[in-house]
Write a protein that holds these residues in place. Structure first.
Motif, PDB file in Angstrom:
ATOM      1  N   GLY A 115       0.803  -1.215   0.000  1.00  0.00           N
ATOM      2  CA  GLY A 115       0.000   0.000   0.000  1.00  0.00           C
ATOM      3  C   GLY A 115       0.834   1.262   0.000  1.00  0.00           C
ATOM      4  O   GLY A 115       1.757   1.435  -0.804  1.00  0.00           O
ATOM      5  N   LYS A 116       0.532   2.171   0.933  1.00  0.00           N
ATOM      6  CA  LYS A 116       1.208   3.472   0.999  1.00  0.00           C
ATOM      7  C   LYS A 116       2.689   3.351   1.324  1.00  0.00           C
ATOM      8  O   LYS A 116       3.460   4.295   1.109  1.00  0.00           O
ATOM      9  CB  LYS A 116       0.537   4.348   2.053  1.00  0.00           C
ATOM     10  CG  LYS A 116      -0.891   4.730   1.739  1.00  0.00           C
ATOM     11  CD  LYS A 116      -0.985   5.584   0.490  1.00  0.00           C
ATOM     12  CE  LYS A 116      -2.424   6.004   0.217  1.00  0.00           C
ATOM     13  NZ  LYS A 116      -2.568   6.703  -1.077  1.00  0.00           N
ATOM     14  N   GLU A 117       3.119   2.204   1.839  1.00  0.00           N
ATOM     15  CA  GLU A 117       4.542   2.012   2.120  1.00  0.00           C
ATOM     16  C   GLU A 117       5.359   1.843   0.845  1.00  0.00           C
ATOM     17  O   GLU A 117       6.588   2.024   0.856  1.00  0.00           O
ATOM     18  CB  GLU A 117       4.759   0.769   2.986  1.00  0.00           C
ATOM     19  CG  GLU A 117       4.199   0.822   4.385  1.00  0.00           C
ATOM     20  CD  GLU A 117       4.509  -0.460   5.117  1.00  0.00           C
ATOM     21  OE1 GLU A 117       5.695  -0.823   5.214  1.00  0.00           O
ATOM     22  OE2 GLU A 117       3.560  -1.124   5.570  1.00  0.00           O
ATOM     23  N   LEU A 118       4.695   1.492  -0.258  1.00  0.00           N
ATOM     24  CA  LEU A 118       5.407   1.146  -1.486  1.00  0.00           C
ATOM     25  C   LEU A 118       5.753   2.382  -2.299  1.00  0.00           C
ATOM     26  O   LEU A 118       4.918   3.271  -2.503  1.00  0.00           O
ATOM     27  CB  LEU A 118       4.555   0.204  -2.331  1.00  0.00           C
ATOM     28  CG  LEU A 118       5.239  -0.398  -3.566  1.00  0.00           C
ATOM     29  CD1 LEU A 118       6.390  -1.306  -3.161  1.00  0.00           C
ATOM     30  CD2 LEU A 118       4.232  -1.157  -4.424  1.00  0.00           C
ATOM     31  N   ILE A 119       6.987   2.424  -2.770  1.00  0.00           N
ATOM     32  CA  ILE A 119       7.448   3.465  -3.680  1.00  0.00           C
ATOM     33  C   ILE A 119       7.823   2.806  -5.000  1.00  0.00           C
ATOM     34  O   ILE A 119       8.620   1.866  -5.025  1.00  0.00           O
ATOM     35  CB  ILE A 119       8.660   4.213  -3.096  1.00  0.00           C
ATOM     36  CG1 ILE A 119       8.265   4.922  -1.798  1.00  0.00           C
ATOM     37  CG2 ILE A 119       9.227   5.218  -4.107  1.00  0.00           C
ATOM     38  CD1 ILE A 119       9.425   5.512  -1.044  1.00  0.00           C
ATOM     39  N   VAL A 120       7.227   3.279  -6.079  1.00  0.00           N
ATOM     40  CA  VAL A 120       7.507   2.751  -7.410  1.00  0.00           C
ATOM     41  C   VAL A 120       8.540   3.648  -8.086  1.00  0.00           C
ATOM     42  O   VAL A 120       8.376   4.869  -8.142  1.00  0.00           O
ATOM     43  CB  VAL A 120       6.227   2.679  -8.260  1.00  0.00           C
ATOM     44  CG1 VAL A 120       6.566   2.412  -9.730  1.00  0.00           C
ATOM     45  CG2 VAL A 120       5.294   1.598  -7.721  1.00  0.00           C
ATOM     46  N   THR A 141      -3.705   3.078  -6.879  1.00  0.00           N
ATOM     47  CA  THR A 141      -3.970   4.318  -6.150  1.00  0.00           C
ATOM     48  C   THR A 141      -3.467   4.240  -4.716  1.00  0.00           C
ATOM     49  O   THR A 141      -3.338   5.267  -4.045  1.00  0.00           O
ATOM     50  CB  THR A 141      -5.473   4.650  -6.144  1.00  0.00           C
ATOM     51  OG1 THR A 141      -6.192   3.584  -5.495  1.00  0.00           O
ATOM     52  CG2 THR A 141      -6.006   4.837  -7.556  1.00  0.00           C
ATOM     53  N   ASN A 142      -3.188   3.032  -4.228  1.00  0.00           N
ATOM     54  CA  ASN A 142      -2.697   2.863  -2.864  1.00  0.00           C
ATOM     55  C   ASN A 142      -1.191   3.059  -2.740  1.00  0.00           C
ATOM     56  O   ASN A 142      -0.663   3.127  -1.628  1.00  0.00           O
ATOM     57  CB  ASN A 142      -3.060   1.465  -2.344  1.00  0.00           C
ATOM     58  CG  ASN A 142      -4.554   1.273  -2.208  1.00  0.00           C
ATOM     59  OD1 ASN A 142      -5.272   2.191  -1.831  1.00  0.00           O
ATOM     60  ND2 ASN A 142      -5.031   0.075  -2.529  1.00  0.00           N
ATOM     61  N   VAL A 143      -0.493   3.116  -3.875  1.00  0.00           N
ATOM     62  CA  VAL A 143       0.965   3.285  -3.847  1.00  0.00           C
ATOM     63  C   VAL A 143       1.311   4.638  -3.235  1.00  0.00           C
ATOM     64  O   VAL A 143       0.626   5.646  -3.465  1.00  0.00           O
ATOM     65  CB  VAL A 143       1.541   3.165  -5.271  1.00  0.00           C
ATOM     66  CG1 VAL A 143       3.008   3.571  -5.318  1.00  0.00           C
ATOM     67  CG2 VAL A 143       1.363   1.745  -5.788  1.00  0.00           C
ATOM     68  N   GLY A 144       2.425   4.666  -2.467  1.00  0.00           N
ATOM     69  CA  GLY A 144       2.784   5.889  -1.770  1.00  0.00           C
ATOM     70  C   GLY A 144       3.344   6.983  -2.651  1.00  0.00           C
ATOM     71  O   GLY A 144       3.017   8.160  -2.498  1.00  0.00           O
ATOM     72  N   ALA A 145       4.218   6.622  -3.609  1.00  0.00           N
ATOM     73  CA  ALA A 145       4.871   7.635  -4.434  1.00  0.00           C
ATOM     74  C   ALA A 145       5.458   6.988  -5.680  1.00  0.00           C
ATOM     75  O   ALA A 145       5.684   5.774  -5.725  1.00  0.00           O
ATOM     76  CB  ALA A 145       5.976   8.350  -3.648  1.00  0.00           C
ATOM     77  N   PHE A 146       5.720   7.832  -6.686  1.00  0.00           N
ATOM     78  CA  PHE A 146       6.322   7.395  -7.945  1.00  0.00           C
ATOM     79  C   PHE A 146       7.521   8.284  -8.265  1.00  0.00           C
ATOM     80  O   PHE A 146       7.459   9.513  -8.136  1.00  0.00           O
ATOM     81  CB  PHE A 146       5.312   7.500  -9.095  1.00  0.00           C
ATOM     82  CG  PHE A 146       4.131   6.584  -8.960  1.00  0.00           C
ATOM     83  CD1 PHE A 146       4.134   5.339  -9.571  1.00  0.00           C
ATOM     84  CD2 PHE A 146       3.024   6.961  -8.216  1.00  0.00           C
ATOM     85  CE1 PHE A 146       3.045   4.483  -9.450  1.00  0.00           C
ATOM     86  CE2 PHE A 146       1.926   6.122  -8.084  1.00  0.00           C
ATOM     87  CZ  PHE A 146       1.939   4.872  -8.702  1.00  0.00           C
ATOM     88  N   TYR A 147       8.602   7.643  -8.706  1.00  0.00           N
ATOM     89  CA  TYR A 147       9.797   8.342  -9.165  1.00  0.00           C
ATOM     90  C   TYR A 147      10.102   7.868 -10.575  1.00  0.00           C
ATOM     91  O   TYR A 147      10.288   6.662 -10.796  1.00  0.00           O
ATOM     92  CB  TYR A 147      10.987   8.062  -8.247  1.00  0.00           C
ATOM     93  CG  TYR A 147      10.914   8.755  -6.903  1.00  0.00           C
ATOM     94  CD1 TYR A 147      11.695   9.868  -6.623  1.00  0.00           C
ATOM     95  CD2 TYR A 147      10.054   8.290  -5.905  1.00  0.00           C
ATOM     96  CE1 TYR A 147      11.636  10.512  -5.399  1.00  0.00           C
ATOM     97  CE2 TYR A 147       9.971   8.925  -4.669  1.00  0.00           C
ATOM     98  CZ  TYR A 147      10.767  10.030  -4.431  1.00  0.00           C
ATOM     99  OH  TYR A 147      10.693  10.665  -3.212  1.00  0.00           O
ATOM    100  N   ILE A 148      10.173   8.800 -11.519  1.00  0.00           N
ATOM    101  CA  ILE A 148      10.384   8.467 -12.922  1.00  0.00           C
ATOM    102  C   ILE A 148      11.662   9.139 -13.411  1.00  0.00           C
ATOM    103  O   ILE A 148      11.802  10.364 -13.319  1.00  0.00           O
ATOM    104  CB  ILE A 148       9.214   8.951 -13.804  1.00  0.00           C
ATOM    105  CG1 ILE A 148       7.879   8.432 -13.270  1.00  0.00           C
ATOM    106  CG2 ILE A 148       9.439   8.543 -15.256  1.00  0.00           C
ATOM    107  CD1 ILE A 148       7.714   6.947 -13.308  1.00  0.00           C
ATOM    108  N   MET A 149      12.624   8.345 -13.910  1.00  0.00           N
ATOM    109  CA  MET A 149      13.793   8.938 -14.557  1.00  0.00           C
ATOM    110  C   MET A 149      13.471   9.095 -16.034  1.00  0.00           C
ATOM    111  O   MET A 149      13.293   8.117 -16.758  1.00  0.00           O
ATOM    112  CB  MET A 149      15.018   8.026 -14.389  1.00  0.00           C
ATOM    113  CG  MET A 149      16.356   8.667 -14.823  1.00  0.00           C
ATOM    114  SD  MET A 149      16.683   8.562 -16.590  1.00  0.00           S
ATOM    115  CE  MET A 149      16.973  10.303 -16.943  1.00  0.00           C
ATOM    116  N   GLY A 150      13.376  10.353 -16.465  1.00  0.00           N
ATOM    117  CA  GLY A 150      13.059  10.588 -17.860  1.00  0.00           C
ATOM    118  C   GLY A 150      12.894  12.064 -18.141  1.00  0.00           C
ATOM    119  O   GLY A 150      12.696  12.879 -17.242  1.00  0.00           O
TER     120      GLY A 150
END
Length: 312
Positions: A115-120, A141-150
């Motif tokens: 859930g919210k603990e997960l960072i993608v 929608t439960n994911v905590g955050a997203f980091y995209i290299m691009g």
């Protein structure tokens, strides 16, 4: 509590260094790797990911093969002159390695479990992540955050004069992710092009560390560095683009940020893959955090600290 990382990637030398950094970081826990085409084929990326996990004795971490091609089905270009024929410079993982791979639905399981603990984190073409958004639109929608290299904002691209390689490789998927990802940080060339490691820094790490990756670091770095010397004559090291995206999770102050919602140009023309934001006086700030200027000394300090202090 360690931050849980689900890593979408295409290793690749800089992806490999990002995986190594994550495995060694005392505050990060790698809970899955989604592999896809990009620097190498999906099959090679999957083998490379397992090879790194095997070196670290972390084979329990699930490897989830993702997309083999972009949405547009354009011909895929690989980069052996930069990453080596097998993706890890001169290192060739055994061709007869036997390992378990996990079904794509494992991503949904990880979304629900953490859930919210997960960072993608996505440091490759965003095809697989876009598919995850489409298939698991509620769970994600439960994911905590997203980091995209691009992306590259008002600086030159690295695959065309205008475009960065990940956004260029599948702009449709990149646009989809940028539109629907929440708590999103984009880590573009603006910051990553200055995230340069030198031979002296790598040598210092090798002399100080006892990690299982010790013997791997110098040959893959030198291969990458020689490639960049041809691309950027006079460069004093090699920019490890994907590493910075992982690094910002635990140490966000390494870069400055602006807040705008970004888009990517689709199509097949010269502007394909161009990332842009609306800077007109009537343009509005957005919720997306975009990394800009890198604090180089903090970057190097963080890298050395994690790579040398390997007690977990």
């Amino acid at each position: 509590m360690k931050k849980k990382i689900l890593f979408f990637c295409d290793p690749g030398i800089d992806d490999s260094l990002a995986i190594i950094y994550t495995l060694l970081h005392p505050n990060l826990e790698l809970v899955g790797i989604v592999t896809s085409y990009g620097n190498v084929t999906k099959e090679q990326a999957t083998a490379n990911a397992y090879y790194l996990l095997k070196l670290a004795n972390q084979e329990h971490i699930p490897i989830i093969p993702g997309a083999a091609n972009p949405v547009q089905q354009d011909p895929v270009t690989y980069y052996p002159e930069i990453h080596g024929a097998g993706g890890i410079g001169p290192i060739q993982p055994q061709s007869d390695m036997k390992y378990q791979i996990y079904p794509f639905d494992t991503i949904r399981y990880l979304f629900n479990k953490y859930g919210k603990e997960l960072i993608v984190v996505d440091t490759g073409r965003s095809t697989s992540l876009a598919i995850a958004f489409i298939l698991y639109n509620q769970e994600i929608t439960n994911v905590g955050a997203f980091y995209i290299m691009g992306g590259a904002f008002f600086v030159p691209g690295n695959v065309t004069p205008l475009a960065e390689a990940n956004f260029y490789g599948d702009p449709t998927s990149s646009n989809y992710v940028l539109k629907y990802a929440h708590n999103l940080t984009i880590v573009p060339l603006n910051a990553t092009q200055d995230a340069i490691l030198t031979e002296q820094i790598i040598q210092h790490v090798i002399q100080q560390t006892t990690s299982p990756f010790r013997d791997l670091l110098k040959p893959i770095f030198l291969y990458y560095y020689k490639a960049y010397q041809k691309l950027i004559p006079g460069i004093h090291g090699a920019p490890i683009h994907d590493l910075l995206a992982i690094m910002l999770i635990n140490n966000p102050s390494i870069v400055n940020y602006i807040f705008y919602d970004a888009k990517v140009i689709n199509g097949t023309g010269e502007a394909k893959g161009l990332s842009y934001i609306d800077l007109r006086p009537t343009g509005q700030n957005g919720k997306t955090r975009i990394a800009t200027k890198l604090n180089y000394s903090l970057f190097i300090e963080d890298f050395i600290d994690v790579m040398v202090n390997t007690e977990r």
